[in-house]
Design a protein around this motif. Sequence first.
Motif, PDB file in Angstrom:
ATOM      1  N   MET A   1       0.912  -1.282   0.133  1.00 35.44           N
ATOM      2  CA  MET A   1       0.072   0.008  -0.012  1.00 35.44           C
ATOM      3  C   MET A   1       0.697   1.184   0.036  1.00 35.44           C
ATOM      4  SD  MET A   1      -3.246  -0.725  -0.440  1.00 35.44           S
ATOM      5  CE  MET A   1      -3.625   0.867   0.136  1.00 35.44           C
ATOM      6  N   ALA A   2       1.993   1.209   0.804  1.00 35.37           N
ATOM      7  CA  ALA A   2       2.903   2.282   0.705  1.00 35.37           C
ATOM      8  C   ALA A   2       3.227   2.606  -0.847  1.00 35.37           C
ATOM      9  CB  ALA A   2       4.169   2.051   1.804  1.00 35.37           C
ATOM     10  N   GLY A   3       3.721   1.439  -1.311  1.00 37.07           N
ATOM     11  CA  GLY A   3       4.196   1.671  -2.616  1.00 37.07           C
ATOM     12  C   GLY A   3       3.086   2.420  -3.684  1.00 37.07           C
TER      13      GLY A   3
ATOM     14  N   TYR B   1       3.404   6.043  -5.319  1.00 38.58           N
ATOM     15  CA  TYR B   1       3.211   6.347  -6.831  1.00 38.58           C
ATOM     16  C   TYR B   1       2.322   7.198  -7.164  1.00 38.58           C
ATOM     17  CZ  TYR B   1       2.519   4.685 -11.543  1.00 38.58           C
ATOM     18  OH  TYR B   1       2.456   4.730 -13.117  1.00 38.58           O
ATOM     19  N   THR B   2       1.222   7.420  -6.339  1.00 41.35           N
ATOM     20  CA  THR B   2       0.282   8.388  -6.571  1.00 41.35           C
ATOM     21  C   THR B   2       0.544   9.561  -5.839  1.00 41.35           C
ATOM     22  OG1 THR B   2      -1.049   7.583  -4.576  1.00 41.35           O
ATOM     23  CG2 THR B   2      -1.672   6.778  -6.812  1.00 41.35           C
ATOM     24  N   ASN B   3       2.027   9.832  -5.107  1.00 42.80           N
ATOM     25  CA  ASN B   3       2.368  11.097  -4.581  1.00 42.80           C
ATOM     26  C   ASN B   3       1.644  11.330  -3.019  1.00 42.80           C
ATOM     27  OD1 ASN B   3       4.445  12.978  -4.713  1.00 42.80           O
ATOM     28  ND2 ASN B   3       2.757  14.710  -5.446  1.00 42.80           N
ATOM     29  N   ARG B   4       1.098  10.267  -2.726  1.00 39.98           N
ATOM     30  CA  ARG B   4       0.582  10.536  -1.281  1.00 39.98           C
ATOM     31  C   ARG B   4       1.732  10.049  -0.365  1.00 39.98           C
ATOM     32  NH1 ARG B   4      -4.804   7.145  -2.356  1.00 39.98           N
ATOM     33  NH2 ARG B   4      -5.225   7.587   0.100  1.00 39.98           N
TER      34      ARG B   4
ATOM     35  N   LYS C   1       3.540   6.633   6.606  1.00 40.30           N
ATOM     36  CA  LYS C   1       2.925   6.430   7.830  1.00 40.30           C
ATOM     37  C   LYS C   1       2.934   4.817   7.507  1.00 40.30           C
ATOM     38  CE  LYS C   1       0.117  10.127   8.952  1.00 40.30           C
ATOM     39  NZ  LYS C   1      -1.232  10.910   8.961  1.00 40.30           N
ATOM     40  N   LEU C   2       2.520   4.492   6.644  1.00 42.48           N
ATOM     41  CA  LEU C   2       2.402   2.821   6.384  1.00 42.48           C
ATOM     42  C   LEU C   2       3.887   2.121   6.541  1.00 42.48           C
ATOM     43  CD1 LEU C   2      -0.081   2.459   3.579  1.00 42.48           C
ATOM     44  CD2 LEU C   2      -0.424   1.735   5.799  1.00 42.48           C
ATOM     45  N   LEU C   3       4.813   2.641   6.158  1.00 47.62           N
ATOM     46  CA  LEU C   3       6.166   2.103   6.280  1.00 47.62           C
ATOM     47  C   LEU C   3       6.659   2.074   7.708  1.00 47.62           C
ATOM     48  CD1 LEU C   3       7.610   3.775   3.020  1.00 47.62           C
ATOM     49  CD2 LEU C   3       7.323   1.169   3.387  1.00 47.62           C
ATOM     50  N   LEU C   4       6.324   3.339   8.416  1.00 48.97           N
ATOM     51  CA  LEU C   4       6.734   3.034   9.856  1.00 48.97           C
ATOM     52  C   LEU C   4       5.905   2.232  10.432  1.00 48.97           C
ATOM     53  CD1 LEU C   4       6.824   7.072  10.291  1.00 48.97           C
ATOM     54  CD2 LEU C   4       8.742   5.375  10.269  1.00 48.97           C
ATOM     55  N   LYS C   5       4.562   1.932  10.213  1.00 45.76           N
ATOM     56  CA  LYS C   5       3.815   0.789  11.047  1.00 45.76           C
ATOM     57  C   LYS C   5       4.614  -0.613  10.433  1.00 45.76           C
ATOM     58  CE  LYS C   5      -0.914   3.078  11.052  1.00 45.76           C
ATOM     59  NZ  LYS C   5      -1.967   2.838  10.654  1.00 45.76           N
ATOM     60  N   GLY C   6       4.760  -0.730   9.353  1.00 45.72           N
ATOM     61  CA  GLY C   6       5.459  -1.998   8.742  1.00 45.72           C
ATOM     62  C   GLY C   6       6.895  -2.053   9.890  1.00 45.72           C
ATOM     63  N   VAL C   7       7.533  -1.251   9.842  1.00 49.15           N
ATOM     64  CA  VAL C   7       8.905  -1.120  10.666  1.00 49.15           C
ATOM     65  C   VAL C   7       8.837  -1.558  12.012  1.00 49.15           C
ATOM     66  CG1 VAL C   7      10.878   0.159  11.364  1.00 49.15           C
ATOM     67  CG2 VAL C   7      10.301   0.242   9.018  1.00 49.15           C
TER      68      VAL C   7
ATOM     69  N   GLU D   1      11.498  10.150   1.610  1.00 48.82           N
ATOM     70  CA  GLU D   1      12.207  10.935   2.517  1.00 48.82           C
ATOM     71  C   GLU D   1      12.708  12.093   1.289  1.00 48.82           C
ATOM     72  OE1 GLU D   1      11.431  12.274   5.198  1.00 48.82           O
ATOM     73  OE2 GLU D   1      11.172  10.722   6.853  1.00 48.82           O
ATOM     74  N   GLU D   2      13.438  11.066   0.588  1.00 49.63           N
ATOM     75  CA  GLU D   2      14.085  11.877  -0.744  1.00 49.63           C
ATOM     76  C   GLU D   2      13.204  12.524  -1.709  1.00 49.63           C
ATOM     77  OE1 GLU D   2      18.008  10.911  -3.348  1.00 49.63           O
ATOM     78  OE2 GLU D   2      16.958   9.315  -2.318  1.00 49.63           O
ATOM     79  N   MET D   3      12.040  12.124  -1.912  1.00 50.78           N
ATOM     80  CA  MET D   3      11.063  12.492  -2.585  1.00 50.78           C
ATOM     81  C   MET D   3      10.380  13.953  -1.901  1.00 50.78           C
ATOM     82  SD  MET D   3       9.181   9.200  -3.977  1.00 50.78           S
ATOM     83  CE  MET D   3       7.870   9.880  -4.851  1.00 50.78           C
ATOM     84  N   GLN D   4      10.384  14.004  -0.635  1.00 50.57           N
ATOM     85  CA  GLN D   4       9.856  14.970  -0.011  1.00 50.57           C
ATOM     86  C   GLN D   4      10.979  16.085   0.377  1.00 50.57           C
ATOM     87  OE1 GLN D   4       7.932  13.013   3.395  1.00 50.57           O
ATOM     88  NE2 GLN D   4       6.055  13.701   2.680  1.00 50.57           N
TER      89      GLN D   4
END
Length: 203
Positions: free
Chosen positions: A8-10, A14-17, A23-29, A53-56
């Motif tokens: 879902m994070a991917g 991809y949709t720039n959200r 948030k999803l990646l942090l939950k996964g970690v 983070e690089e994209m932001q």
Amino acid sequence: YVYNYMNMAGVFAYTNRLDESKKLLLKGVEISEKNPLLLEETIRSYSNLGIVEEMQNNPLQAEKNYLKAYNLLNDTLPTGSKIVISDYLFLFYKNQKNYQKALHYNEEKTKYIIEEYENVNKGLDLFNEVEQKKLILEEKNEALSKQKLLYIVLAIFFLLAVLGLIFVIINRQKISKQNEKLWEEEQRRLKAEKELIEIKKEK
């Protein structure tokens, strides 16, 4: 859950959200770090966090996450994972114009690529060795099969020869008995003729 979060994070990235992706990646970690069996998923999550983070435009946080992923690498992980993370760091430092560090991680990536190449070659050598052994074994089995067939044929010939010999012996015994009977009958006939002659003489 970890896989679902990463997938879902991917999609969100991809949709720039990007915030939702993070948030999803942090939950996964948070989940994967508690389970040593999910080490590879933890590394992927940190590296994906680095990308977000690089994209932001948060290079410090991106670097922090990339390095977390890199520092978790160990010998139990596939070489492919090491190549990917080293490449992320190489590209990150290259984009940041930190060419010294970019060169370092490019060398790391090259080292892992060579290691993977050698592993593939070893695997191919092992495969060829196994195939060669299988071929030798098949040839041996084929030779043994031919040898067994030869033994069977020889055994059949031997059995036929024995049966033939038995048949000859039995026939000889029958002929011998028949000859004995004929000889006995001839002796009786001669004896009878002799007795008949003696009787005629007496008359």
